[in-house]
Design an enzyme around this catalytic site. Structure first.
Site, mmCIF file in Angstrom:
data_model
loop_
_atom_site.group_PDB
_atom_site.id
_atom_site.type_symbol
_atom_site.label_atom_id
_atom_site.label_comp_id
_atom_site.label_asym_id
_atom_site.label_seq_id
_atom_site.Cartn_x
_atom_site.Cartn_y
_atom_site.Cartn_z
ATOM 1 N N SER A 82 0.832 -1.200 0.000
ATOM 2 C CA SER A 82 0.000 0.000 0.000
ATOM 3 C C SER A 82 0.870 1.255 0.000
ATOM 4 C CB SER A 82 -0.955 -0.049 1.205
ATOM 5 O OG SER A 82 -1.970 0.908 1.112
ATOM 6 N N ASP A 132 -9.174 -5.246 -5.745
ATOM 7 C CA ASP A 132 -8.720 -4.205 -4.822
ATOM 8 C C ASP A 132 -8.761 -2.849 -5.522
ATOM 9 O OD1 ASP A 132 -7.555 -2.785 -2.776
ATOM 10 O OD2 ASP A 132 -5.536 -3.587 -3.090
ATOM 11 N N HIS A 140 -7.775 -5.680 0.208
ATOM 12 C CA HIS A 140 -6.492 -4.984 0.186
ATOM 13 C C HIS A 140 -5.468 -5.632 1.121
ATOM 14 C CE1 HIS A 140 -3.861 -1.575 -0.469
ATOM 15 N NE2 HIS A 140 -3.857 -1.238 0.808
#
Length: 495
Positions: free
Chosen positions: A294, A357, A413
């Site tokens: 991320s 995602d 995610h």
């Protein structure tokens, strides 16, 4: 009462498994051991007693395996990681290694993914803790504290980041009046492979791992979608048209002189430590591997660009240590000029994503690399025009029979879910097969993604007694104030 398990393909082989260990996790294949000869594909059709609630759950899988079929393959020589690590690190842009996934690449992706996951597991996000916002563990026993006792790396430096925004409440801080820092949060580490692991890998590997979003300040940085020239923050770049997302740039380059942990920027901390390690291991084969999930993925890519552009990777003999980024569920970082410059510098990036995602679709949801080239050319000066970099390995959580149907964006995610998918992915149209037997319970470590009949509670990973200990009177109290000096290393940037 017995709980039925789905028919799942597990790959088995006759070789010895040398492993990296992880707490509550069936040891995965230590990259470097290749399958050869006859591969037996076996299907499970077993029951796990509801009375046996011990973890890991996969310890039960395989006890009653019934052979379903046997596939003959030609005898192949064992492939060692030491002989092919350059390809695993992207020397040929992973051509022919992704569909199906090369077994060595799979194991390396999981290993580096675990190093990124360690950033989440070690981050103290509990506001009731005196050390909220710091790392829970000393760098000297970092991997041991996380159960990665055979990982084969030693942490040499902790990284801390700040952003010069006048909103103190956005930092992750303790509710106590005693606090280790009011202007910094721990955001990652630098580690180096020890002698035994280096011999197995075929080189000395220097790894940088960046933590993903965990604080409100970092969420704010995630949504600073306007592109900004890299040169504005005093980073070298021969092309003034190279721009990156403003928030990522701030987290990477900002400093706070009043705080000992952030008086040097994250950029200065990581580049200085990398220069020191490259000098220390002159004469050896070296690689620089950067990983993150991320936000951590964005910082990893920005860091990789900076290393190559600054020349930190250049050794005394004039050779450059190869730079590779293993990115997990990362957003776009910069514009098309940034991508072009990264390619020209020879930085290799492999991005692992879940097709469902949403994070990898941003920023640049509407203006990105997928629009026609002529429109990209006309609109490249816009401050919100983004492009992904590197090579993408796309996974689909719906292929896994272990995972439930959900619209929870956090599950889609989740990094542990991505590592689970890597373990089971063998190419488009092929059965989901847990090649390394990675413990499925890890998926629910910080999520609610496993099907309920596995009886793995959601969000089960936490500190024992939430950090409370008994004092000499038997009262439950927070740990006494602990010196964090070993988290801080004095540096002198010289670039």
């Amino acid at each position: 009462m017995a709980i039925p398990m789905p028919n799942v393909v597990l790959l088995k082989s006759g070789h010895e498994n040398k492993t990296f260990l992880h707490r509550n996790h069936v040891p995965t294949l230590f990259a470097g051991q290749a399958r050869k000869g006859t591969n037996k594909i076996k299907r499970t059709n077993i029951s796990v007693s509801a009375r046996n609630d011990s973890l890991p759950l996969l310890s039960g899988i395989g006890k009653e395996i019934v052979e379903d079929q046997e596939i003959k393959t030609e005898e192949e020589p064992e492939i060692k990681l030491a002989d092919t690590w350059q390809k695993i690190q992207g020397e040929d842009d992973w051509v022919g290694m992704l569909d199906p996934v090369h077994p060595l690449l799979r194991s390396e992706l999981i290993r580096y993914g675990e190093m990124a996951q360690a950033c989440y597991d070690a981050f103290d996000s509990d506001p009731f803790s005196i050390y909220c916002g710091s790392c829970k563990y000393s760098p000297h026993n970092f991997f041991q504290s996380l159960g990665l006792t055979h990982h084969g790396y030693e942490v040499t430096h902790y990284l801390h980041a700040t952003v010069n925004i006048n909103f103190p409440s956005l930092f992750k801080r303790s509710l106590s009046s005693k606090t280790w820092s009011r202007a910094a949060n721990w955001i990652g580490y630098v580690a180096v492979s020890n002698d035994e692991t280096s011999a197995h890998l075929g080189r000395r590997d220097i790894t940088v791992a960046w933590r993903g979003t965990s604080t409100r300040l970092e969420w704010l940085a995630d949504f600073m979608y306007f592109l900004r020239p890299i040169k504005v923050c005093m980073m070298p770049c021969p092309d003034p048209r190279v721009t990156v997302e403003t928030g990522f740039l701030h987290l990477y380059t900002h400093r706070n002189r009043s705080c000992p942990f952030s008086k040097h920027s994250a950029r200065e901390q990581v580049l200085t430590e990398l220069k020191r390690l490259i000098r220390q291991y002159q004469g050896e084969k070296l690689s620089i591997t950067i990983t993150g999930h991320s936000l951590g993925s964005a910082l990893a890519i920005l860091n990789a660009y900076d290393i190559a552009e600054t020349g930190v990777d250049i050794m005394d003999d004039g050779q450059a240590a190869p730079i590779c980024v293993f990115s997990f569920s990362g957003p776009r970082v910069g514009n098309i000029r940034f991508k072009d410059r990264l390619d020209k510098l020879g930085v290799k990036v492999l991005r692992v994503t879940n097709v469902h995602d949403r994070v990898p679709n941003a920023p640049g949801i509407f203006f990105n690399e997928h629009v026609p080239a002529i429109i990209q050319k006309l609109a490249e000066r816009f401050p919100w025009w983004y492009s992904h970099v590197g090579v993408e390995l796309t996974l689909d959580h719906k292929d896994s029979p272990f995972l439930k149907e959900t619209n929870d964006l956090a599950c889609l995610h989740n990094l542990e879910a991505h590592l689970h998918l890597i373990d089971g992915y063998h190419g488009k149209g092929r059965n989901f097969a847990l090649a390394n037997g990675r413990d499925i319970a890890l998926v629910n470590k910080a999520a609610n993604f496993l099907k309920d009949h596995y009886l793995v509670p959601p969000n089960w990973f936490q500190r024992e007694n939430k950090g409370l200990v008994q004092d000499h009177k038997g009262h439950w109290v927070q740990l006494e104030w602990r010196d964090l000096e070993d988290h801080l290393k004095e540096i002198h940037p010289d670039f």
